[in-house]
Every structure is written in structure tokens, then in C-alpha cells.
Design a protein around this motif. Structure first.
Motif, PDB file in Angstrom:
ATOM      1  N   ASP A   7      -3.748  -3.531   1.920  1.00  0.00           N
ATOM      2  CA  ASP A   7      -4.462  -2.362   1.448  1.00  0.00           C
ATOM      3  C   ASP A   7      -3.745  -2.064  -0.010  1.00  0.00           C
ATOM      4  O   ASP A   7      -2.706  -1.671  -0.067  1.00  0.00           O
ATOM      5  N   LYS A  14      -0.111  -1.754   1.190  1.00  0.00           N
ATOM      6  CA  LYS A  14       0.447  -2.096   2.552  1.00  0.00           C
ATOM      7  C   LYS A  14      -0.188  -3.461   3.078  1.00  0.00           C
ATOM      8  O   LYS A  14      -1.143  -3.548   2.621  1.00  0.00           O
ATOM      9  N   ASP A 149     -10.421   9.553   4.759  1.00  0.00           N
ATOM     10  CA  ASP A 149      -9.149   9.050   4.554  1.00  0.00           C
ATOM     11  C   ASP A 149      -8.878   9.480   3.185  1.00  0.00           C
ATOM     12  O   ASP A 149      -9.701   9.168   2.133  1.00  0.00           O
TER      13      ASP A 149
HETATM   14 MG   LIG Z   1      -5.670   4.038   0.607  1.00  0.00          MG
END
Ligand SMILES: [Mg+2]
Ligand SMILES: Nc1ncnc2c1ncn2[C@@H]1O[C@H](COP(=O)(O)OP(=O)(O)OP(=O)(O)O)[C@@H](O)[C@H]1O
Length: 328
Positions: A7, A14, A149
Motif C-alpha cells: 500500500d 505499508k 477508507d
Molecule cells: Mg491509504
């Protein structure tokens, strides 16, 4: 072949490594020599220098609002992260977690950067879907899920099932907007100039959507009139406005998506509630605030900032699922 979920966030990269779990979470940031263009520091070491560098060094974020803005810096940074996360043993297959509706030109940039960093095989999947996977939400064709998100530069809102996206969008609203707005707000209210690291820390520590929340912290900055260093105590109430305006914007977009849903989907979403992820969803009181505004239950995991990459990890470990959910 080593399998990773990556990500490449606006603020934090990440990486999930199949067989190991989350192996990296570091600032998507580098420092560059203005003279030679050479990279001096990577990741968290680079971000620590934000606002503190001398004239010859520049702090750069190669991803802006979810979009790669410097392929060269992004590839160098990704290469550095890969070495940390995977050692020298690549060949690597990677699933990149991207915002809802991520355009093909944007994916091509990620593809080129991934290749440059030495990744052999590249797939893409959308963050809201992955965040649901990462939160162990049961997914099927007949059970639609609604997810939001909220990252640093992008917010994705989506209703989807295992069949695909039913309605979704992403917008350039997130934690970075709040940080910038907080800087102006503190200047107006306290006659104090603060830097962006301080602003982000302030938001993360006392930012709150709980009515009457009176947490506070001491921050340091430069007095705008005297030019001298000064500290003030700032409370949740003091920064409530520059936090809430962006959450209210996100709520507006979520309502827009809800209005587009077919009746059966809408009924299911009403029953199932909304699933929240992303670093900004850690704001105190956010789930209750969203639940009240959207009039549905709001779910959040214990580590919402990692939900997306965790879901990515689930997907790279399941070839059938990956084939179904990857973007073509
Ligand atoms: Mg993000
Ligand atoms: N406790 C907290 N309260 C509020 N915001 C937080 C908190 N912890 C982290 N954040 C914010 O979350 C954001 C980072 O979240 P995340 O890692 O999900 O974003 P990203 O994936 O890097 O960005 P994007 O998805 O927009 O490309 C930053 O703006 C950060 O300041």
C-alpha cells in the motif's frame, strides 16, 4: 516467488509479506540534495526532517493525493522498502492496494515504478474491498458491503460485493487537508506559527469528534509578532473545526453514494452498516460521529490504518480470490 501486498500511501507505505504478516510501515518520504538530486534519507528518517532541513536539502513526498508525482523518487523509495521487507531474494509478485476507481494512467505509473524497483509481477485491487477483507467481513455476491477508507490524501467510499463495485468514488480529501487547515487555524487563534509535523501530531493526539471532549496538549511554535519561540496549550475544542469540516465533506460524499444504491443493496447496507479504515478513522469519536450522520452502525478494527494492507495480504495468499478482485 515471494508474494507481497503493498500500500503505497500518500503518507505511509505499508507492506505485507505472505507468511510473515505486516513487515513494514514507514513514511512515503525522502530527502533530496537540491544540488545533486541525490537522495539523502528514506522513509521515517526523511520525514523526521520535515521543516527542519537547511537550504541544500528538500523533503519530498513522491506520492501526492494517492498519485505518483515523481516516478524516479518513488522507485528509489520502493526499492529501499523492498530491501527492508524482502531482503535481496527477489523475484517478487506484488498486489498494489489503490483507491477506488484508480485510473489506468495512474496504475501505469505504479506499474513502471514497481518494475523499476525490481518487482516481477504486478496486480492491483481497490482499497475499500481490501479493507473489508482485512476486517474479516464476510464477502459474497449476495451480501453488499459499504466501506470508507480515509487516508492522508485520498478517501475512498464504496458499496461492493464479491461481484465488484456497485457504486463508489474516491476524492482528494484526507488527513493532510486537516493538518494544513490546523496550521492556519492555530496562527489565527494563538498568533503562533507551527510546522506540519507539529500540526499532524496535534491532530492525532487531541483531534476529536466527541462533543465536549477536553483533551489538551502543549505545542511549540514561533510567535508571529515577536518571532520568538512560544508554547501554548491546545485542546480538542480548539481544533474541532478544521477536523470536522473534512469529515463532513466525506459524509456528504458517502450520502451521495448511498443515494445511488439499488433498493435491495440499500436495505442490506442499512442492515450491515459501514466499515471504516485508514489512519484518519483513528480520530477520537469518528465511528460514532459517522454512525449518527449516516444513521447506520459503524464498524472499525483495532488497527484501522492497517486494514487495507492486511486485506491485501489475504488476497495474495488466495489465488482464486485474487483473480476475482484484481483490476484488469
Ligand atoms: Mg491509504
Ligand atoms: N490517531 C489519529 N487521529 C487522526 N488521524 C490520524 C491518526 N493516526 C494517523 N492519522 C492520520 O492518518 C493519515 C495516514 O493514514 P493512512 O496511512 O491510511 O494514509 P495513506 O494510506 O498514507 O494515504 P492515502 O490512502 O490517502 O494515499 C495521516 O494523515 C495521519 O496523520
Amino acid at each position: 516467488m515471494l508474494k507481497l501486498a503493498i500500500d503505497l500511501g500518500t503518507s505511509v507505505t505499508k507492506i505485507y509479506r505472505l507468511g510473515s504478516g505486516i513487515v513494514l510501515a514507514e513514511a512515503t518520504c525522502v530527502t533530496v540534495s537540491k544540488e545533486t538530486g541525490e537522495i539523502r534519507a528514506f522513509g521515517n528518517d526523511a520525514k523526521r526532517l520535515l521543516g527542519k532541513t537547511a537550504d541544500q536539502t528538500e523533503v519530498c513526498f513522491p506520492v501526492y493525493e494517492g498519485e505518483i508525482v515523481s516516478e524516479k523518487l518513488a522507485a528509489a523509495l520502493l526499492g529501499y522498502f523492498l530491501k527492508k521487507a524482502a531482503g535481496r531474494t527477489f523475484s517478487v509478485e506484488a498486489l498494489f492496494c489503490v483507491p477506488c476507481g484508480y485510473k489506468s494512467e495512474s496504475r501505469e505509473k505504479v506499474y513502471r515504478v514497481a518494475k523499476e524497483a525490481g518487482i516481477s509481477r504486478v496486480n492491483f485491487a481497490e482499497s475499500p474491498f481490501l479493507s473489508a477483507l482485512g476486517q474479516d467481513v464476510p464477502l459474497s455476491e449476495s451480501n453488499p458491503v459499504f466501506a470508507i477508507d480515509i487516508g492522508a490524501g485520498v478517501t475512498s467510499v464504496s458499496a461492493f460485493s464479491l461481484d465488484g463495485t456497485i457504486a463508489g468514488l474516491s476524492m482528494n480529501v484526507g488527513g493532510n487537508n486537516m493538518d494544513i487547515h490546523i496550521i492556519d487555524h492555530i496562527a489565527d487563534k494563538f498568533n503562533l506559527k507551527i510546522g506540519s509535523l507539529t500540526s499532524e501530531k496535534l491532530k492525532n493526539m487531541v483531534g476529536s469528534l466527541i462533543e465536549g471532549d477536553n483533551q489538551s496538549t502543549i505545542i511549540n511554535g514561533r510567535d508571529i509578532t515577536t518571532g520568538k519561540p512560544r508554547s501554548v496549550s491546545v485542546s480538542s475544542a480548539d481544533i474541532e473545526f478544521p477536523v470536522r469540516v473534512y469529515i463532513d465533506k466525506i459524509v456528504e460524499y458517502a450520502e451521495l453514494i448511498l443515494q445511488k444504491l439499488p433498493a435491495e443493496v440499500s436495505a442490506a447496507v442499512g442492515r450491515n452498516g459501514v466499515y471504516l479504515s485508514g489512519g484518519v478513522s483513528r480520530l477520537a469519536g469518528l465511528p460514532d460521529y459517522i454512525a449518527r450522520k449516516l444513521q447506520m452502525e459503524a464498524h472499525i478494527s483495532s488497527d484501522p490504518q492497517m486494514s487495507v494492507v492486511l486485506g491485501g495480504g489475504r488476497a495474495v495468499g488466495n489465488a482464486n480470490l485474487l483473480r476475482r478482485i484484481r483490476m484488469e
